[in-house]
Write an enzyme that holds these catalytic residues in place. Structure first.
Site, mmCIF file in Angstrom:
data_model
loop_
_atom_site.group_PDB
_atom_site.id
_atom_site.type_symbol
_atom_site.label_atom_id
_atom_site.label_comp_id
_atom_site.label_asym_id
_atom_site.label_seq_id
_atom_site.Cartn_x
_atom_site.Cartn_y
_atom_site.Cartn_z
ATOM 1 N N HIS A 193 0.807 -1.151 -0.031
ATOM 2 C CA HIS A 193 0.001 0.087 -0.129
ATOM 3 C C HIS A 193 0.878 1.334 0.090
ATOM 4 O O HIS A 193 0.424 2.427 -0.713
ATOM 5 C CB HIS A 193 -1.092 -0.111 1.173
ATOM 6 C CG HIS A 193 -1.662 0.931 1.359
ATOM 7 N ND1 HIS A 193 -2.998 1.372 0.964
ATOM 8 C CD2 HIS A 193 -1.681 2.509 1.958
ATOM 9 C CE1 HIS A 193 -3.675 2.335 1.402
ATOM 10 N NE2 HIS A 193 -2.604 3.137 1.958
ATOM 11 N N GLU A 194 1.889 1.245 0.842
ATOM 12 C CA GLU A 194 2.669 2.465 0.760
ATOM 13 C C GLU A 194 3.724 2.695 -0.550
ATOM 14 O O GLU A 194 4.025 3.737 -0.739
ATOM 15 C CB GLU A 194 3.553 2.364 2.018
ATOM 16 C CG GLU A 194 2.765 2.174 3.409
ATOM 17 C CD GLU A 194 1.904 3.379 3.643
ATOM 18 O OE1 GLU A 194 2.404 4.568 3.062
ATOM 19 O OE2 GLU A 194 1.052 3.332 4.437
ATOM 20 N N HIS A 248 1.728 4.468 -2.902
ATOM 21 C CA HIS A 248 1.788 5.964 -2.559
ATOM 22 C C HIS A 248 3.229 6.619 -3.029
ATOM 23 O O HIS A 248 3.344 7.537 -3.880
ATOM 24 C CB HIS A 248 1.898 6.278 -1.272
ATOM 25 C CG HIS A 248 0.477 6.054 -0.387
ATOM 26 N ND1 HIS A 248 -0.568 6.611 -1.058
ATOM 27 C CD2 HIS A 248 -0.020 5.544 0.580
ATOM 28 C CE1 HIS A 248 -1.818 6.413 -0.295
ATOM 29 N NE2 HIS A 248 -1.256 5.676 0.614
ATOM 30 N N GLU A 282 -6.350 6.601 -1.046
ATOM 31 C CA GLU A 282 -6.225 5.526 -0.319
ATOM 32 C C GLU A 282 -6.949 4.414 -0.909
ATOM 33 O O GLU A 282 -6.381 3.365 -0.885
ATOM 34 C CB GLU A 282 -6.950 5.835 0.980
ATOM 35 C CG GLU A 282 -5.905 6.908 2.015
ATOM 36 C CD GLU A 282 -4.749 6.368 2.366
ATOM 37 O OE1 GLU A 282 -4.510 5.167 2.577
ATOM 38 O OE2 GLU A 282 -3.749 7.298 2.209
#
Length: 317
Positions: free
Chosen positions: A140-141, A144, A215
């Site tokens: 997930h990061e 980003h 997100e």
């Protein structure tokens, strides 16, 4: 799954553009009242300059505020193997960089971008999640980092701050012109002033909506990178159980009031889990790994020291 991910990316991109367009209009309103078209050009020039400079702020400046320490490969070999796989699948050519934050909070966050950045993990998260679920959080990061979300959110925050400052300048100008208004020499633009007064609130809400949207996108990207959406869903479920205690204390229940979701930077965890589990069902059951069971080994073999401002500000990499 790939076609759904592509469609969701297109949908989210359209939403991003609409939200940024709305924030641009809100920012232009006080600038137009203060200086007309020239004021609008100056304000957007300042936004672009801030975006350019913000994308070049080294990640170490963010780490200096968190007290993080650099987590080297020999200290966390398993995590670095996972990160190398995620970086390769994400198409990031830079070597991975991990940081350790000595905090009991359950959190992980990306700093910088794909060119100069990394991922910070707290002590609490390392103790709470097994490697499979932690890989989902890391993915997930990584998403980003891959899409430069920190730069986009920095631009959105700058636009909101400029909208607030513009509204304050309009109010100060109104106070200065109040004698002329009372004398009837100029007309009070009530409708325009009402719109400018509400612009900071509307811009803040759009900024939060942009964060929630990104997100959702990062969740889908993480599912594509790990090919295991259920792992991230399980991690989010655990984080919600641990971090959702404050809801029971504040509201007497864990379910958020409907209006409160619009004031959050992240979407409701239940919706995120529901989307990920739907992806997992379409993907089908995961094949068995064939690896024998082993007692859980520590993911970090040696904790780095907490580093302060002086260490990070003097560091180049």
């Amino acid at each position: 799954m790939r076609s759904r991910l592509t469609a969701q990316r297109l949908h989210n991109t359209c939403q991003h553009l609409l939200i940024l367009a709305g924030m641009s209009i809100l920012l232009a309103m006080p600038a137009w009242l203060l200086a007309g078209p020239v004021g609008v050009l100056w304000v957007f020039g300042l936004v672009m300059l801030t975006l350019y400079l913000g994308g070049r702020i080294p990640a170490r400046l963010v780490l200096a505020r968190s007290g993080a320490g650099a987590l080297h490969r020999h200290q966390a070999p398993q995590l670095y193997r996972v990160m190398e796989l995620l970086y390769r699948r994400a198409g990031i050519s830079q070597p991975p960089w991990l940081f350790y934050v000595p905090s009991a909070d359950l959190n992980a966050f990306a700093v910088g971008d794909a060119r100069d950045g990394g991922i910070a993990i707290t002590e609490g998260l390392l103790h709470s999640l097994p490697l499979r679920q932690l890989a989902g959080v890391l993915a997930h990061e990584v998403s980003h980092l891959r899409h430069g979300d920190t730069r986009v959110m920095s631009m959105a925050a700058t636009m909101t701050r400029l909208t607030v400052w513009g509204a304050m300048l309009v109010q100060l100008a109104l106070i200065a012109l109040l004698p002329m208004v009372m004398a009837g020499e100029i007309r009070m633009p009530w409708l325009e002033l009402l719109a400018v007064g509400l612009a900071p609130l509307a811009s803040s809400l759009l900024q939060l909506a942009l964060s929630r949207n990104r997100e959702f996108t990062a969740d889908l990207e993480a599912a594509a990178l790990t090919r295991d959406p259920k792992a991230l869903a399980e991690a989010l479920s655990l984080l919600e159980r641990r971090n959702g205690i404050w809801l029971t204390t504040l509201f007497g229940r864990r379910q958020l009031p409907g209006w409160l979701r619009y004031l959050q930077t992240h979407p409701p965890t239940g919706e995120r889990i529901q989307r990920l589990m739907a992806l997992a069902e379409r993907q089908g059951p995961r094949p068995p790994s064939g690896r024998p069971y082993r007692p859980r080994e520590p993911l970090v073999e040696a904790r780095p020291e907490r580093r302060g401002h002086r260490y990070w500000l003097g560091r180049r990499r």
